[in-house]
Design a protein around this motif. Structure first.
Motif, short mmCIF file in Angstrom:
data_model
loop_
_atom_site.label_atom_id
_atom_site.label_comp_id
_atom_site.label_asym_id
_atom_site.label_seq_id
_atom_site.Cartn_x
_atom_site.Cartn_y
_atom_site.Cartn_z
N MET A 1 1.08 -1.20 0.03
CA MET A 1 0.13 0.12 0.08
C MET A 1 0.86 1.25 0.07
N VAL A 2 0.46 2.42 -0.76
CA VAL A 2 0.98 3.61 -0.73
C VAL A 2 0.95 4.16 0.70
N LEU A 3 2.09 4.43 1.26
CA LEU A 3 1.95 5.05 2.57
C LEU A 3 1.32 6.37 2.78
N GLY A 4 0.35 6.50 3.50
CA GLY A 4 -0.14 7.66 4.11
C GLY A 4 -1.16 8.04 3.15
N VAL A 5 -1.76 7.22 2.10
CA VAL A 5 -2.77 7.85 0.96
C VAL A 5 -4.00 8.15 1.81
N LEU A 21 4.85 5.11 -5.81
CA LEU A 21 4.40 3.51 -6.58
C LEU A 21 5.39 2.92 -7.16
N ALA A 22 5.86 3.64 -8.34
CA ALA A 22 7.09 3.22 -9.12
C ALA A 22 8.25 2.64 -8.49
N ALA A 23 8.83 3.66 -7.28
CA ALA A 23 9.70 3.38 -6.59
C ALA A 23 9.78 2.25 -5.67
N ARG A 24 8.54 2.02 -5.22
CA ARG A 24 8.34 0.79 -4.25
C ARG A 24 8.40 -0.34 -5.10
N LEU A 25 8.04 -0.57 -6.29
CA LEU A 25 7.82 -1.55 -7.06
C LEU A 25 9.12 -1.81 -7.75
N GLY A 26 10.01 -0.86 -7.80
CA GLY A 26 11.40 -0.88 -8.49
C GLY A 26 11.28 -0.96 -9.88
N PRO A 94 -4.76 -4.19 -7.68
CA PRO A 94 -6.03 -4.38 -6.72
C PRO A 94 -5.55 -3.66 -5.48
N ALA A 95 -4.16 -3.85 -5.01
CA ALA A 95 -3.82 -3.08 -3.80
C ALA A 95 -4.03 -1.37 -4.01
N THR A 96 -3.49 -1.34 -5.06
CA THR A 96 -3.66 0.25 -5.28
C THR A 96 -4.90 0.89 -5.15
N GLU A 98 -7.54 -0.69 -3.60
CA GLU A 98 -7.91 -0.82 -2.21
C GLU A 98 -7.51 0.20 -1.40
N ALA A 99 -6.16 0.86 -1.58
CA ALA A 99 -5.58 1.91 -0.93
C ALA A 99 -6.16 3.40 -1.24
N PHE A 100 -6.42 3.54 -2.41
CA PHE A 100 -7.09 4.94 -2.85
C PHE A 100 -8.70 4.88 -2.97
N ALA A 101 -9.30 3.86 -3.20
CA ALA A 101 -10.67 3.75 -3.44
C ALA A 101 -11.26 2.53 -2.88
N PRO A 102 -11.25 2.38 -1.38
CA PRO A 102 -11.51 1.11 -1.05
C PRO A 102 -13.15 0.53 -1.10
N ALA A 103 -13.75 1.34 -1.21
CA ALA A 103 -15.16 1.20 -1.47
C ALA A 103 -15.72 0.83 -3.14
N GLN A 104 -14.72 1.02 -3.84
CA GLN A 104 -14.67 0.73 -5.31
C GLN A 104 -14.01 -0.76 -5.63
#
Length: 295
Positions: A1-5, A21-26, A94-96, A98-104
């Protein structure tokens, strides 16, 4: 998950979120896969607005990448079936959401596949196609999905500006060609605007354009689409050649080509760039009826 989103109240991907996101995924975007990620929330909202997607529709998205456009599509209340060829991106999407728009998040389906080779999609039949298509395969992907998914009623794609011009070009124009003629089999196509380079990361070295389309009934049921497309390919293989010569190999000789053209009221010295889809259909039918197998 993106920290602090959630703490930051962010619901779309901006430059900071995309790079995080790109940095965390390399992740290092590659030209081979046409990876240029949209980093401007206003741009993805504009794409969705121009697409006409509404709540309850099922939308196909090709190459969702990090999820910028996906989030905007889900925001409308639509379901999204996202086709992603990169396993890393497909697994993270899916994790992104969930992090940005969990209801969707429950309205997203991710398909790990090459859009050019996919033969079926999970879930209900889609009504719309909205995508930021990789520049190097944009036309083949669009035509493949139009053929594969007859339930599609409308769509909007972002492609290289030059390709957008070709897809929407009318007969007789300088940019009219194979993409224009083949797309016209499936849909009424129009240019829907331009997109600047600075909304992407990394910024591409070409401009982008939006192409909108609305499904139309096939122009004929008397002959297979593949036969019509063979005529289109032959007509534009040597763009400056008259149809009598351009269709020579396909027809089995220049005389046969001329006979077919005259049978449908087309001057044999006409060039393919002046003909519309109905003309190509008529030529294909005439050629088909001239072959011994159809007699």
């Amino acid at each position: 998950m993106v920290l602090g989103v959630r703490d930051r109240g962010v619901t779309h991907l901006g430059p900071a979120e995309v790079r995080e996101l790109a940095a965390r995924l390399g992740l290092r975007p590659t030209k081979q896969r046409g990876q240029n990620f949209v980093i401007d929330a206003n741009t993805v909202r504009r794409i969705v607005r121009e697409s006409g997607v509404t709540a309850g529709e099922v939308v196909v998205e090709v190459g969702p990448g990090l999820g910028s456009l996906t989030l905007a599509l889900l925001e409308t209340g639509a379901e999204v079936t996202a086709i992603e060829v990169d396993p890393l991106l497909a697994g993270e999407l899916p994790a992104t959401i969930e992090a940005f728009a969990p209801a969707q998040a429950g309205r997203l389906r991710v398909v790990l596949a090459d859009a050019m080779s996919v033969t079926e999609l999970p879930g209900p039949p889609p009504q719309a196609l909205v995508a930021n298509l990789p520049y190097n395969v944009s036309v083949p992907v669009l035509l493949h999905l139009m053929a594969l998914l007859p339930s599609l009623e409308h769509g909007l794609v972002m492609v290289q500006a030059e390709v957008a011009d070709r897809l929407a070009a009318p007969p007789g124009s300088k940019t009219y060609g194979v993409p224009s003629a083949k797309a016209a089999w499936f849909a009424d196509v129009r240019r829907a605007g331009a997109i600047g380079r600075n909304v992407f990361w990394p910024a591409p070295n070409v401009d982008s354009g939006l192409v909108a389309w609305t499904r139309r009934e096939p122009p004929t049921d008397r002959i297979a689409r593949e036969e019509v497309f063979a005529v289109i390919d032959a007509a534009f293989a040597q763009r400056r050649k008259a149809l009598r010569g351009a269709l020579r190999t396909l027809a089995g000789g220049a005389e046969q080509a001329e006979a077919a053209l005259r049978a449908v009221g087309i001057d044999p010295l006409t060039r393919g760039e002046t003909l519309g889809i109905d003309d190509f259909v008529a030529i294909a039918i005439a050629l088909h009826e001239m072959t011994p197998e159809s007699a």
